[in-house]
Motif scaffolding. Structure first.
Motif, PDB file in Angstrom:
ATOM      1  N   LEU A 641       0.822  -1.213   0.000  1.00 25.82           N
ATOM      2  CA  LEU A 641       0.000   0.000   0.000  1.00 25.82           C
ATOM      3  C   LEU A 641       0.855   1.262   0.000  1.00 25.82           C
ATOM      4  O   LEU A 641       0.393   2.330  -0.382  1.00 25.82           O
ATOM      5  N   LEU A 642       2.116   1.146   0.433  1.00 21.10           N
ATOM      6  CA  LEU A 642       2.944   2.332   0.601  1.00 21.10           C
ATOM      7  C   LEU A 642       3.865   2.607  -0.575  1.00 21.10           C
ATOM      8  O   LEU A 642       4.402   3.689  -0.708  1.00 21.10           O
ATOM      9  N   ARG A 643       4.086   1.626  -1.440  1.00 23.20           N
ATOM     10  CA  ARG A 643       5.106   1.804  -2.456  1.00 23.20           C
ATOM     11  C   ARG A 643       4.531   1.872  -3.862  1.00 23.20           C
ATOM     12  O   ARG A 643       3.519   1.265  -4.175  1.00 23.20           O
ATOM     13  N   ALA A 644       5.264   2.595  -4.701  1.00 21.47           N
ATOM     14  CA  ALA A 644       4.823   2.781  -6.070  1.00 21.47           C
ATOM     15  C   ALA A 644       5.462   1.778  -7.013  1.00 21.47           C
ATOM     16  O   ALA A 644       5.009   1.601  -8.132  1.00 21.47           O
ATOM     17  N   SER A 645       6.544   1.144  -6.602  1.00 22.73           N
ATOM     18  CA  SER A 645       7.228   0.183  -7.461  1.00 22.73           C
ATOM     19  C   SER A 645       7.491  -1.104  -6.683  1.00 22.73           C
ATOM     20  O   SER A 645       7.399  -1.136  -5.465  1.00 22.73           O
ATOM     21  N   ARG A 646       7.859  -2.135  -7.425  1.00 20.07           N
ATOM     22  CA  ARG A 646       8.098  -3.443  -6.814  1.00 20.07           C
ATOM     23  C   ARG A 646       9.595  -3.675  -6.646  1.00 20.07           C
ATOM     24  O   ARG A 646      10.319  -3.812  -7.621  1.00 20.07           O
ATOM     25  N   PRO A 647      10.092  -3.683  -5.402  1.00 23.61           N
ATOM     26  CA  PRO A 647      11.519  -3.929  -5.196  1.00 23.61           C
ATOM     27  C   PRO A 647      11.850  -5.394  -5.456  1.00 23.61           C
ATOM     28  O   PRO A 647      10.969  -6.255  -5.432  1.00 23.61           O
ATOM     29  N   PRO A 648      13.116  -5.693  -5.725  1.00 24.14           N
ATOM     30  CA  PRO A 648      13.487  -7.082  -5.984  1.00 24.14           C
ATOM     31  C   PRO A 648      13.325  -7.929  -4.728  1.00 24.14           C
ATOM     32  O   PRO A 648      13.369  -7.412  -3.616  1.00 24.14           O
ATOM     33  N   PRO A 649      13.135  -9.243  -4.894  1.00 19.11           N
ATOM     34  CA  PRO A 649      13.058 -10.123  -3.727  1.00 19.11           C
ATOM     35  C   PRO A 649      14.387 -10.169  -2.999  1.00 19.11           C
ATOM     36  O   PRO A 649      15.436  -9.862  -3.584  1.00 19.11           O
ATOM     37  N   PRO A 650      14.402 -10.517  -1.729  1.00 20.73           N
ATOM     38  CA  PRO A 650      15.660 -10.551  -0.969  1.00 20.73           C
ATOM     39  C   PRO A 650      16.591 -11.645  -1.486  1.00 20.73           C
ATOM     40  O   PRO A 650      16.138 -12.697  -1.937  1.00 20.73           O
ATOM     41  N   ASN A 651      17.872 -11.364  -1.417  1.00 19.37           N
ATOM     42  CA  ASN A 651      18.888 -12.350  -1.776  1.00 19.37           C
ATOM     43  C   ASN A 651      19.708 -12.638  -0.530  1.00 19.37           C
ATOM     44  O   ASN A 651      20.692 -11.964  -0.247  1.00 19.37           O
ATOM     45  N   MET A 652      19.287 -13.624   0.224  1.00 18.79           N
ATOM     46  CA  MET A 652      19.897 -13.878   1.526  1.00 18.79           C
ATOM     47  C   MET A 652      21.179 -14.697   1.437  1.00 18.79           C
ATOM     48  O   MET A 652      22.013 -14.638   2.330  1.00 18.79           O
ATOM     49  N   GLY A 653      21.333 -15.501   0.398  1.00 17.41           N
ATOM     50  CA  GLY A 653      22.526 -16.333   0.299  1.00 17.41           C
ATOM     51  C   GLY A 653      22.554 -17.389   1.389  1.00 17.41           C
ATOM     52  O   GLY A 653      21.515 -17.844   1.877  1.00 17.41           O
ATOM     53  N   ASN A 654      23.753 -17.750   1.811  1.00 16.54           N
ATOM     54  CA  ASN A 654      23.905 -18.809   2.812  1.00 16.54           C
ATOM     55  C   ASN A 654      23.885 -18.281   4.236  1.00 16.54           C
ATOM     56  O   ASN A 654      23.526 -18.992   5.172  1.00 16.54           O
ATOM     57  N   ASN A 655      24.289 -17.015   4.421  1.00 14.64           N
ATOM     58  CA  ASN A 655      24.369 -16.452   5.765  1.00 14.64           C
ATOM     59  C   ASN A 655      23.053 -15.800   6.166  1.00 14.64           C
ATOM     60  O   ASN A 655      22.948 -14.581   6.264  1.00 14.64           O
ATOM     61  N   VAL A 656      22.028 -16.595   6.374  1.00 19.30           N
ATOM     62  CA  VAL A 656      20.720 -16.045   6.733  1.00 19.30           C
ATOM     63  C   VAL A 656      20.713 -15.629   8.200  1.00 19.30           C
ATOM     64  O   VAL A 656      21.430 -16.217   9.027  1.00 19.30           O
ATOM     65  N   PRO A 657      19.911 -14.619   8.557  1.00 20.87           N
ATOM     66  CA  PRO A 657      19.788 -14.216   9.970  1.00 20.87           C
ATOM     67  C   PRO A 657      18.913 -15.220  10.724  1.00 20.87           C
ATOM     68  O   PRO A 657      17.686 -15.099  10.750  1.00 20.87           O
ATOM     69  N   LYS A 658      19.531 -16.187  11.346  1.00 19.30           N
ATOM     70  CA  LYS A 658      18.785 -17.302  11.927  1.00 19.30           C
ATOM     71  C   LYS A 658      17.964 -16.921  13.147  1.00 19.30           C
ATOM     72  O   LYS A 658      17.125 -17.699  13.593  1.00 19.30           O
ATOM     73  N   ASN A 659      18.215 -15.728  13.712  1.00 24.38           N
ATOM     74  CA  ASN A 659      17.408 -15.277  14.851  1.00 24.38           C
ATOM     75  C   ASN A 659      16.154 -14.532  14.412  1.00 24.38           C
ATOM     76  O   ASN A 659      15.370 -14.078  15.251  1.00 24.38           O
ATOM     77  N   LEU A 660      15.954 -14.387  13.098  1.00 28.41           N
ATOM     78  CA  LEU A 660      14.834 -13.613  12.579  1.00 28.41           C
ATOM     79  C   LEU A 660      13.499 -14.203  13.024  1.00 28.41           C
ATOM     80  O   LEU A 660      13.244 -15.389  12.841  1.00 28.41           O
ATOM     81  N   GLN A 661      12.651 -13.331  13.607  1.00 28.25           N
ATOM     82  CA  GLN A 661      11.329 -13.752  14.075  1.00 28.25           C
ATOM     83  C   GLN A 661      10.205 -13.142  13.240  1.00 28.25           C
ATOM     84  O   GLN A 661       9.138 -13.742  13.125  1.00 28.25           O
ATOM     85  N   THR A 662      10.449 -11.953  12.679  1.00 19.62           N
ATOM     86  CA  THR A 662       9.436 -11.262  11.886  1.00 19.62           C
ATOM     87  C   THR A 662      10.030 -10.870  10.545  1.00 19.62           C
ATOM     88  O   THR A 662      11.088 -10.225  10.490  1.00 19.62           O
ATOM     89  N   LEU A 663       9.358 -11.246   9.459  1.00 21.78           N
ATOM     90  CA  LEU A 663       9.772 -10.850   8.118  1.00 21.78           C
ATOM     91  C   LEU A 663       8.506 -10.469   7.356  1.00 21.78           C
ATOM     92  O   LEU A 663       7.708 -11.327   6.980  1.00 21.78           O
TER      93      LEU A 663
END
Length: 889
Positions: A641-663
């Motif tokens: 609702l806030l953006r006018a364009s579509r940003p690319p999807p995330p490229n996390m690679g192998n070093n993902v933030p394993k403590n991530l609780q909210t995305l």
């Protein structure tokens, strides 16, 4: 507050010793000594704070202030040491030959600095230890980690109506004035009284009265407060159901409000009006079309009431008598019990003594009752509360402030810091609990408890503050946890007074501020930030309702090396401020920069970052380095609702933030199959742009996310079979939102559908078969939303005994729906029903007469549909005559 500062630093020292034991080298002994000394001195602080608050000795106040300053100095030593340590890890000299010698010299310098700084603290602590005996400060036995008595969480069912005691006659008079058919003119009714006397509580009770609800069809409640803007008031009157746009001005909003109100009989409450100008500026938007419309004003000032309606005497509230006071007090101390019998006889005398100290002021009674409710039901415990109160209180609102201060002083050290954080928000603002808890988390205020997530501890802290009546819970989530809360303005006054006195925070005004404060709040536009404290821990610059020019901060952010929390809402920049790169202590970063195009690569330097929230309208690139931050817990990117364009999807690679609780608010892509399965701590996930191409990867990944509690996806095609099957054996998922066309035209059998769901939203699903057959059998479902062609059939049936736990149902834009049936004993718990824009639905279902609704809201339905529901004369009135709150727009 000194005990809060010391307790917080002692805990931080303990964590540092445990987590950095291997790396501290020669510093470890210094840190352990400092921890032990502060822990010892903490035992004397409760007695010192009590003496200070009783005004026994100005010297004691100075002693407490010096003890607090020592704690702050110790915290600065710790954080500065960690800053240099992190900076060394992140950027070593480019010449390889000098690295070893540089690191050795660096370590020696840091150790020497810590040694010198701790030596200075030793001298101050020795002086304070000697002087405590001179001032009669005793060790009263409270050691580090002591908390309050077990707290019974506040019940979600408690409402403001329960707190209304003693105003029944006044309520009847106001209700009669509101519904008086002999007065067709628009009328203004004023409720006047000092702060804490119950004006808002009385107004809410009137506003929700059954007779009042049935006498009006347009309602609005707006809080005015001291720092009001006409623009925000007009937006509040328009409410969620009326559209506003970024181009709106005061003139256009005034016209929209006028047009909205003139279409029906309205009741608008203007709560907490401080200035006469507020009414005179708003007068023109309230049409008088001789249909009995009304405006209620609550204010502390009689002159405001007289300006609004000079011909009618305002309702001036009185203080409660002793019987009423005792009733309100006991309701708070013994919730959900009979007032006549709840108090043990051996405590009745103490109850009377406590009540007398409040002088009949409802807010004082409620706060004191909240305090006493946390104490054991023993004579000794209640006597100590009586003795802790001053013998003579001043009159009026000051009496209330004294009792609030008493309740504040009774808080455990970590709750004091949590409470003072409410001063960072504007007056009368609704506060998002999740944001508040993340601030606390970033600051390190939340104590560790075995087996409990830090966010859960934060919710416990909110519940305890609510039970003590220091805050108000205004809205709860699907799991009954706090969603929104607020603080009474008198309580906020105490909060800010304590916060300023203890250097906790400062609200920047007129280019002046206490440069020793640890947190700085800037609400209004300034030319240049004139603030010299480089030890700042929190900076709040603007907010979503007020974007400030960045020029005032230009070249200054980098000075605040120890900053942990940064909230920046700016209107005149389009890039990440480069100075943020050096703020390596940041735990919480929230940016509202509407023209932002890119999240830069150096974001990865913020290795301590826990929460990253971004509001912008045209984001095109997010650096992959964001996902290398191992401490990341919560990431909120700009929503669709806030953006006018579509940003690319995330490229996390192998070093993902394993403590991530909210995305939240990320686009689908290959990361779903590559990185998502590794995010095993995820609890909340929101993905945009999902299609059938993502079906297999999404299904496989979701099965590995065993802690997921909330999941939302949006796309043109949603692979429902794969998703629902993936969740069928999970027990944590409580909330599910699917927005987009499902790849099959009916829901799967209810045995496959996730049985543990509490909250479900289906939008644009395009279901051809009635979904109620499956959804009605979900045993835990409490909240259901069907929106915008979620179902495209003509008939919908809620089967007998279906939806056994459902509390709220929202049906919106089901354009093909013609008939709806509710069979016997279906929806036996339903309290709230919303029907909107279902143009072919002929009538409300017959079975609704057996549903125990509290609230029915009808929006944008055909005139024939609404005519059938008219009070007493409509064909369908008998189906809903038992519903206390009915709103038809």
């Amino acid at each position: 507050m000194a005990d809060a500062a010391v307790g917080f630093v002692v805990e931080k020292l303990g964590n540092l010793i445990v987590q950095e034991a291997i790396n501290l080298h020669g510093v470890k002994d210094e840190v352990e000594w400092l921890k032990e000394e502060l822990e010892t001195m903490q035992c004397f602080l409760k007695d010192a704070d009590a003496k200070k608050n009783k005004g026994d000795d100005e010297r004691v106040k100075n002693w407490v202030a010096k003890m607090r300053d020592v704690a702050f100095k110790a915290e600065d030593i710790i954080d500065t040491f960690m800053y240099y340590k992190l900076r060394r890890q992140q950027g070593q000299p480019g010449c390889i030959g000098f690295i070893k010698r540089f690191v050795f010299m660096f370590d020696e310098l840091v150790r020497h600095k810590v040694h010198v700084d701790v030596k200075g603290i030793k001298v101050k602590l020795h002086q304070l230890s000697e002087s405590k005996d001179l001032y009669g400060i005793a060790n009263i036995g409270e050691t580090f980690g002591t908390t309050s008595q077990h707290v019974i969480p506040i019940s979600p069912q408690l409402s403001d109506d329960i707190d209304m005691v003693g105003f029944d006659d006044e309520k009847k008079k106001i209700v009669q004035e509101l519904v008086d058919i002999n007065n067709a003119n628009r009328a203004v009714i004023s409720i006047v009284g000092m702060g804490g006397l119950g004006k808002t509580t009385l107004a809410k009770s009137v506003y929700n009265d059954l007779e009042v609800k049935r006498s009006f069809n347009i309602f609005a409640w707006v809080i005015i407060s001291q720092q009001y803007t006409i623009f925000e008031i007009l937006k509040g009157i328009l409410s969620e159901q009326s559209k506003t746009s970024p181009e709106d001005t005061i003139q256009t909003l005034s016209e929209k409000v006028y047009e909205k109100l003139r279409k029906g009989k309205y009741l608008v409450v203007l709560d907490d009006v401080w200035k006469e100008d507020a009414w005179t500026e708003l007068l023109k938007v309230f049409p008088d079309v001789n249909n009995g419309s009304r405006v209620i004003i609550t204010t502390r000032f009689v002159n405001v009431a007289k300006i609004a309606n000079p011909t009618t005497k305002p309702h001036e509230l009185r203080c409660l008598d002793e019987k009423e006071s005792l009733e309100l007090f006991l309701r708070k101390v013994f919730p959900n019990q009979k007032v006549e019998t709840c108090c043990p006889t051996y405590l009745v005398d103490y109850a009377h003594q406590l009540v007398q100290r409040c002088g009949g002021l409802p807010l004082a009674l409620v706060v004191l009752g909240g305090l006493v409710s946390t104490k054991p039901q023993t004579q000794d415990a209640w006597r100590k509360v009586v003795e802790s109160m001053k013998g003579q209180f001043v009159e009026g609102g000051e009496r209330c402030l004294e009792i609030i201060a008493l309740s504040y002083n009774d808080l455990p050290y970590y709750l004091k810091s949590c409470f003072l954080y409410f001063g960072c928000f504007k007056e009368d603002r609704t506060i998002f609990a999740k944001k508040l808890i993340r601030f606390w988390l970033a600051e390190g205020f939340l104590p560790a408890k075995n087996g409990k997530a830090t966010e859960e501890i934060g919710l416990d802290c909110l519940e305890e503050l609510a039970q003590r009546s220091l805050i108000q819970v205004t809205n709860r989530k699907y799991d009954d946890s706090v969603r929104y809360c607020r603080i009474h303005d008198l309580l906020r006054d105490v909060c800010i007074r304590e916060a300023k006195e203890n250097r906790f925070l400062e609200i920047y005004q007129n280019d002046t501020a206490n440069c020793a404060a640890r947190r700085l709040i800037i609400f209004n536009e300034i030319e240049t930030l004139n603030y010299s404290n480089s030890k700042l821990r929190g900076l709040f610059y603007g907010n979503s309702n007020n974007l400030l020019p960045f020029r005032a901060l230009q070249g200054q952010l980098g000075r605040f090396k120890l900053l942990r929390v940064l909230l920046l809402a700016s209107s005149d920049i389009s890039e990440f401020p480069s100075e943020i790169k050096s703020l390596i202590h940041l735990r919480y970063l929230e940016l509202e920069i509407w023209d932002l195009k890119e999240v830069p690569s150096w974001i990865g330097h913020l290795r301590n970052l826990q929460t990253f929230i971004l509001f912008c309208g045209n984001l095109k690139k997010i650096s992959d380095s964001l996902w290398t931050i191992g401490n990341l817990r919560h990431v909120n990117l700009p929503s669709l609702l806030l953006r006018a364009s579509r940003p690319p999807p995330p490229n996390m690679g192998n070093n993902v933030p394993k403590n991530l609780q909210t995305l939240k608010w990320v686009y689908a892509g290959s990361w779903i199959g590559n990185a998502l399965p590794k995010l095993t701590n995820l609890r909340k996930l929101c993905i945009y742009g999902v299609s059938n191409d993502d079906a297999d990867a999404l299904s496989s990944s979701l099965q590995k996310l065993g802690r997921l509690t909330s999941f939302s996806i949006d796309g043109n095609e949603i692979p429902s079979d794969n998703i629902i099957t993936a969740f069928s054996n999970q027990h944590c998922l409580k909330k599910l939102s699917l927005s987009g066309s499902l790849n099959r035209k009916q829901l799967p059998h209810n045995d496959v559908f996730p049985q543990q769901l509490v909250d479900l939203c289906l939008i644009d699903s395009g279901l051809e078969q009635d979904p109620m057959a499956t959804l009605g059998k979900l045993p835990c479902l409490k909240y259901l939303q069907l929106g915008r062609d979620a179902y495209i059939g003509k008939q919908m049936i809620c089967s007998a005994t279906g939806f056994p736990q459902l509390l709220s149902l929202e049906i919106s834009r089901l354009y093909e729906l013609e008939e709806w049936k509710i069979e016997e004993k279906a929806m036996s718990c339903l309290k709230s029903l919303w029907i909107s824009s279902c143009g072919r639905l002929k009538m409300i279902p017959e079975g609704l007469k057996n549903v125990p609704l509290d609230q029915l809201e009808i929006f944008f339905m055909p005139e024939e549909f609404e005519t059938r529901m008219k009070e007493n004369i409509g064909e369908d009135w008998y189906k809903i005559q038992h519903v206390p709150n009915i709103s038809i727009i």
